[in-house]
Design an enzyme around this catalytic site. Structure first.
Site, mmCIF file in Angstrom:
data_model
loop_
_atom_site.group_PDB
_atom_site.id
_atom_site.type_symbol
_atom_site.label_atom_id
_atom_site.label_comp_id
_atom_site.label_asym_id
_atom_site.label_seq_id
_atom_site.Cartn_x
_atom_site.Cartn_y
_atom_site.Cartn_z
ATOM 1 C CG ASP A 101 -8.902 -8.633 34.355
ATOM 2 O OD1 ASP A 101 -8.239 -9.293 33.282
ATOM 3 O OD2 ASP A 101 -8.713 -7.727 34.487
ATOM 4 C CG HIS A 152 -4.730 -8.528 36.929
ATOM 5 N ND1 HIS A 152 -4.964 -7.060 36.522
ATOM 6 C CD2 HIS A 152 -6.005 -8.635 37.691
ATOM 7 C CE1 HIS A 152 -6.158 -6.707 36.779
ATOM 8 N NE2 HIS A 152 -6.881 -7.441 37.589
ATOM 9 C CG HIS A 156 -6.765 -7.309 41.978
ATOM 10 N ND1 HIS A 156 -7.641 -6.490 42.616
ATOM 11 C CD2 HIS A 156 -7.195 -7.990 40.969
ATOM 12 C CE1 HIS A 156 -8.327 -5.987 41.285
ATOM 13 N NE2 HIS A 156 -8.096 -7.045 40.376
ATOM 14 C CG HIS A 246 -13.507 -9.983 36.431
ATOM 15 N ND1 HIS A 246 -14.282 -9.160 35.770
ATOM 16 C CD2 HIS A 246 -12.578 -9.168 36.916
ATOM 17 C CE1 HIS A 246 -13.621 -7.885 35.832
ATOM 18 N NE2 HIS A 246 -12.642 -7.901 36.703
#
Length: 280
Positions: A101, A152, A156, A246
């Site tokens: 991510d 995503h 964020h 991540h």
């Protein structure tokens, strides 16, 4: 927003949002893996992002072809609206899926891609639009090397704190910029912090994206140490597991070092890494 400010904001939000995401997440099987049923002077680049979308100029761009001679963007196939995100992948055998991510990030993503290429392993990267615009070559590399990409959001944010229009802008802008450099619109979406709400499920389905969560959290966002990350992946390994890591959003050197250790170990143990097949 400066990079260090973004990291700080994400850390502050995660503490409250992680519990919210976990509480609202339940097991739903994903039908389909890679081996089961279930990439004169030039004109200036158009603006991307939620703020750009609110201007007439940006709206006009969305109605234009990607290039002067190219076709307009194809309308996504609308999906059934889910009430829960997907947690696991289905299929026979010892299959797992690796997900990363918050990227791409020029300091960490290339090293992760190098490790995946070394072992000929595909993964899914859930990308933030604001990171994509500065690292388009990395997204193109993902396409070339057979990795899947997901949406995503652009900045964020905590989606549960946004209204429906703001959520749409975050998601749609990101799908647009991903398509520009990956070549296709993403078919998967992951809510930042795992904080889902009804609007995110509905808008994702309208944009042709399935909601994807995870089974095993490496907690690498906490920088717990390379050994801890390795232990979390290896102890959590099981058929159908989706691993969350991540490749951006902070110092991800521990993640880079850890995957070099746990990935060959899992492969030697008989696990196969897969990504979902794209829908026609």
């Amino acid at each position: 927003m400066q990079k260090d400010q973004l990291f700080t904001r994400r850390r502050m939000l995660f503490a409250g949002a992680a519990a919210l995401g976990a509480a609202g997440t339940a097991g739903v099987l994903l039908a389909g893996g890679a081996e089961e049923t279930a990439g004169t002077a030039a004109a200036p680049a158009p603006a991307h992002g939620p703020q750009a979308r609110q201007t007439p100029k940006s709206s006009a761009f969305r109605l234009q072809p990607l290039t002067g001679d190219g076709p307009p963007r194809a309308a996504p196939r609308k999906l059934k609206v889910r009430k829960e995100p997907i947690l696991r992948i289905s299929g026979r055998g010892r299959h797992m899926m690796l997900t990363f991510d918050d990227g791409p990030d020029p300091d960490y993503t290339p090293h992760i891609l190098d490790t995946l290429a070394k072992y000929d392993v595909p993964a899914m990267f859930f990308l933030c639009g604001e990171c994509v615009v500065d690292n388009k070559e990395l997204v193109a590399r993902m396409a070339e090397e057979g990795h899947a990409v997901g949406n995503h959001t652009w900045t964020h944010p905590l989606l549960t704190a946004l209204n429906r229009r703001e959520i749409r802008d975050e998601m749609e802008s990101t799908s647009d910029v991903i398509e520009d450099c990956y070549g296709e619109r993403p078919q998967w979406f992951r809510a930042p912090y795992g904080a889902w709400n009804r609007a995110a499920f509905q808008l994702g389905a309208e944009m042709g994206m399935e909601p994807m969560a995870w089974t095993v959290d490496t907690t690498d966002w906490m920088e717990p140490g390379t050994d801890t990350i390795i232990d979390r992946v290896e102890s959590g390994a099981a058929p159908g597991v989706v691993v969350l890591s991540h490749d951006a959003g902070g110092d991800r050197s521990q993640t880079v070092h850890a995957i070099r250790e746990w990935l060959p170990h899992l492969l030697e143990s008989g696990y196969h890494m897969t990504v979902p097949r794209r829908r026609a």
